[in-house]
Design a protein around this motif. Structure first.
Motif, PDB file in Angstrom:
ATOM      1  N   GLY A  43      20.171 -52.910  51.663  1.00 44.72           N
ATOM      2  CA  GLY A  43      21.224 -51.953  51.374  1.00 44.72           C
ATOM      3  C   GLY A  43      21.201 -51.359  49.991  1.00 44.72           C
ATOM      4  O   GLY A  43      22.153 -50.688  49.579  1.00 44.72           O
ATOM      5  N   CYS A  44      20.092 -51.563  49.256  1.00 45.87           N
ATOM      6  CA  CYS A  44      20.052 -51.094  47.859  1.00 45.87           C
ATOM      7  C   CYS A  44      19.547 -49.659  47.739  1.00 45.87           C
ATOM      8  O   CYS A  44      19.573 -49.093  46.654  1.00 45.87           O
ATOM      9  N   GLY A  45      19.058 -49.070  48.834  1.00 42.41           N
ATOM     10  CA  GLY A  45      18.631 -47.679  48.805  1.00 42.41           C
ATOM     11  C   GLY A  45      17.142 -47.433  48.882  1.00 42.41           C
ATOM     12  O   GLY A  45      16.698 -46.294  48.935  1.00 42.41           O
ATOM     13  N   LYS A  46      16.341 -48.492  48.938  1.00 38.52           N
ATOM     14  CA  LYS A  46      14.894 -48.284  48.874  1.00 38.52           C
ATOM     15  C   LYS A  46      14.361 -47.573  50.121  1.00 38.52           C
ATOM     16  O   LYS A  46      13.520 -46.677  50.003  1.00 38.52           O
ATOM     17  N   SER A  47      14.837 -47.933  51.319  1.00 41.58           N
ATOM     18  CA  SER A  47      14.383 -47.246  52.526  1.00 41.58           C
ATOM     19  C   SER A  47      14.931 -45.824  52.590  1.00 41.58           C
ATOM     20  O   SER A  47      14.245 -44.901  53.049  1.00 41.58           O
ATOM     21  N   THR A  48      16.160 -45.635  52.133  1.00 42.75           N
ATOM     22  CA  THR A  48      16.719 -44.276  52.058  1.00 42.75           C
ATOM     23  C   THR A  48      15.853 -43.406  51.161  1.00 42.75           C
ATOM     24  O   THR A  48      15.523 -42.262  51.503  1.00 42.75           O
ATOM     25  N   PHE A  49      15.454 -43.949  50.010  1.00 45.69           N
ATOM     26  CA  PHE A  49      14.593 -43.187  49.109  1.00 45.69           C
ATOM     27  C   PHE A  49      13.252 -42.881  49.776  1.00 45.69           C
ATOM     28  O   PHE A  49      12.757 -41.747  49.706  1.00 45.69           O
ATOM     29  N   LEU A  50      12.667 -43.870  50.433  1.00 46.75           N
ATOM     30  CA  LEU A  50      11.371 -43.655  51.094  1.00 46.75           C
ATOM     31  C   LEU A  50      11.466 -42.503  52.085  1.00 46.75           C
ATOM     32  O   LEU A  50      10.582 -41.646  52.138  1.00 46.75           O
ATOM     33  N   ARG A  51      12.544 -42.469  52.864  1.00 47.26           N
ATOM     34  CA  ARG A  51      12.697 -41.426  53.882  1.00 47.26           C
ATOM     35  C   ARG A  51      13.000 -40.057  53.268  1.00 47.26           C
ATOM     36  O   ARG A  51      12.841 -39.048  53.939  1.00 47.26           O
ATOM     37  N   CYS A  52      13.427 -40.035  52.003  1.00 45.90           N
ATOM     38  CA  CYS A  52      13.570 -38.746  51.316  1.00 45.90           C
ATOM     39  C   CYS A  52      12.210 -38.089  51.080  1.00 45.90           C
ATOM     40  O   CYS A  52      12.111 -36.859  51.020  1.00 45.90           O
ATOM     41  N   LEU A  53      11.166 -38.902  50.935  1.00 45.91           N
ATOM     42  CA  LEU A  53       9.860 -38.373  50.525  1.00 45.91           C
ATOM     43  C   LEU A  53       9.199 -37.531  51.606  1.00 45.91           C
ATOM     44  O   LEU A  53       8.269 -36.771  51.309  1.00 45.91           O
ATOM     45  N   ARG A  55      11.442 -36.185  54.105  1.00 43.98           N
ATOM     46  CA  ARG A  55      12.644 -35.566  54.671  1.00 43.98           C
ATOM     47  C   ARG A  55      13.016 -36.140  56.030  1.00 43.98           C
ATOM     48  O   ARG A  55      13.616 -35.457  56.864  1.00 43.98           O
ATOM     49  N   MET A  56      12.675 -37.401  56.257  1.00 43.96           N
ATOM     50  CA  MET A  56      13.063 -38.044  57.506  1.00 43.96           C
ATOM     51  C   MET A  56      14.583 -38.164  57.609  1.00 43.96           C
ATOM     52  O   MET A  56      15.148 -38.204  58.710  1.00 43.96           O
ATOM     53  N   ASN A  57      15.256 -38.203  56.457  1.00 39.11           N
ATOM     54  CA  ASN A  57      16.719 -38.282  56.478  1.00 39.11           C
ATOM     55  C   ASN A  57      17.369 -37.013  57.009  1.00 39.11           C
ATOM     56  O   ASN A  57      18.561 -37.014  57.333  1.00 39.11           O
ATOM     57  N   ASP A  58      16.589 -35.927  57.102  1.00 36.75           N
ATOM     58  CA  ASP A  58      17.139 -34.687  57.666  1.00 36.75           C
ATOM     59  C   ASP A  58      17.620 -34.881  59.101  1.00 36.75           C
ATOM     60  O   ASP A  58      18.442 -34.108  59.591  1.00 36.75           O
ATOM     61  N   THR A  59      17.089 -35.903  59.773  1.00 35.65           N
ATOM     62  CA  THR A  59      17.455 -36.132  61.178  1.00 35.65           C
ATOM     63  C   THR A  59      18.829 -36.771  61.313  1.00 35.65           C
ATOM     64  O   THR A  59      19.321 -36.934  62.425  1.00 35.65           O
ATOM     65  N   ILE A  60      19.462 -37.143  60.189  1.00 36.54           N
ATOM     66  CA  ILE A  60      20.772 -37.787  60.208  1.00 36.54           C
ATOM     67  C   ILE A  60      21.826 -36.761  59.808  1.00 36.54           C
ATOM     68  O   ILE A  60      21.747 -36.149  58.736  1.00 36.54           O
ATOM     69  N   ASN A  61      22.821 -36.548  60.667  1.00 32.08           N
ATOM     70  CA  ASN A  61      23.867 -35.569  60.378  1.00 32.08           C
ATOM     71  C   ASN A  61      24.680 -35.969  59.150  1.00 32.08           C
ATOM     72  O   ASN A  61      24.969 -37.147  58.944  1.00 32.08           O
ATOM     73  N   GLY A  62      25.040 -34.974  58.356  1.00 29.83           N
ATOM     74  CA  GLY A  62      25.942 -35.206  57.238  1.00 29.83           C
ATOM     75  C   GLY A  62      25.296 -35.692  55.970  1.00 29.83           C
ATOM     76  O   GLY A  62      25.996 -36.046  55.014  1.00 29.83           O
ATOM     77  N   THR A  63      23.970 -35.717  55.920  1.00 28.49           N
ATOM     78  CA  THR A  63      23.303 -36.162  54.692  1.00 28.49           C
ATOM     79  C   THR A  63      23.112 -34.984  53.739  1.00 28.49           C
ATOM     80  O   THR A  63      23.059 -33.822  54.146  1.00 28.49           O
ATOM     81  N   ARG A  64      22.999 -35.305  52.446  1.00 24.80           N
ATOM     82  CA  ARG A  64      22.856 -34.260  51.429  1.00 24.80           C
ATOM     83  C   ARG A  64      22.017 -34.792  50.272  1.00 24.80           C
ATOM     84  O   ARG A  64      22.117 -35.965  49.908  1.00 24.80           O
TER      85      ARG A  64
END
Length: 252
Positions: A43-53, A55-64
């Motif tokens: 929960g510290c953000g490392k996978s979130t950061f990886l998926r930014c590289l 743009r895999m997080n684009d598939t999740i609604n409401g992200t910015r």
């Protein structure tokens, strides 16, 4: 860091799930043809950061996203960036092996076919499976169902599937956490070989793995990048008190 031109340069990156801030002011440079490990508690953000590289997080609604992620000097969040091409250049291997319910051959050939790469498919399949250290195990069974492979073989098949579209970067999100120790070792050995041709960024909970396979290590904590340095320095002489506490097991 060395004087090599970074393949990724991240500047003041903030990331939000809705109104919840998951990453704060991330600044990091990732060198080409090196292994960068991202460590830290769940929960510290490392996978979130990886998926930014990629743009895999684009598939999740409401992200910015605020801030910049430059790939070879170009911001991947610019409006004119083609996300399909980005994900071809920056491939991802997930935590659990996810081969398609198709033959081994068709799994590897999938990307080049979809992208219309116009390549000699038999050569691409063999090259990719060899690069993933799987060819000798499956060369006589290419038409067999990929789901019949062991978990370790499935994960190497997924790596071959990424390699088939000739990426520049391979992202690996806890890619050995579902594997037994022998299969994990095979993937770690593979990472050491692949970095000759690819930039690799891994997320791992296993600090021993980070120490074994990576050139650089970043410690994430509560959405912030606490420290980023050469792996040997991180594990022997960390600069931050929090890094030392986490690495020695006093926190985390």
């Amino acid at each position: 860091m060395s004087q090599a031109q970074p393949i990724f340069s991240v500047h003041e990156l903030d990331f939000y799930y809705g109104s919840s801030k998951a990453l704060s002011k991330i600044n990091i440079e990732i060198e080409p043809r090196k292994v960068t490990a991202l460590i830290g508690p769940s929960g510290c953000g490392k996978s979130t950061f990886l998926r930014c590289l990629n743009r895999m997080n684009d598939t999740i609604n409401g992200t910015r996203v605020d801030g910049k992620i430059l790939l070879d000097g170009k911001d991947i969040y610019d409006e004119d960036v083609d996300v399909v091409s980005l994900r071809q250049r920056v491939g991802m291997v997930f935590q659990k092996p996810n081969p398609f319910p198709q033959s081994i051959y068709d799994n590897v050939a999938f990307g080049p076919r979809v992208l219309g790469m116009g390549v000699e498919m038999d050569e691409v399949v063999e090259r990719s499976l060899r690069a993933a250290a799987l060819w000798d195990e499956v060369k006589d069974d290419l038409k067999s169902d990929a789901l019949g492979l062991s978990l370790g073989q499935q994960q190497r098949l997924c790596i071959a599937r990424v390699i088939a579209v000739r990426p520049d970067v391979i992202l690996m999100d806890e890619s050995t956490s579902a594997l037994d120790p022998i299969a994990t070792l095979r993937v770690e050995e593979l990472i050491a070989e692949l970095k000759k041709d690819y930039t690799i960024v891994i997320v791992t909970h296993n600090m021993q793995q980070a120490a074994r396979v990576s050139d650089y290590t970043g410690l994430f904590w509560l959405g912030e990048l606490v420290e980023f340095s050469a792996t040997n320095d991180m594990f022997t002489k960390p600069k931050q008190e929090l890094s030392e506490a986490y690495i020695t097991g006093r926190m985390g």
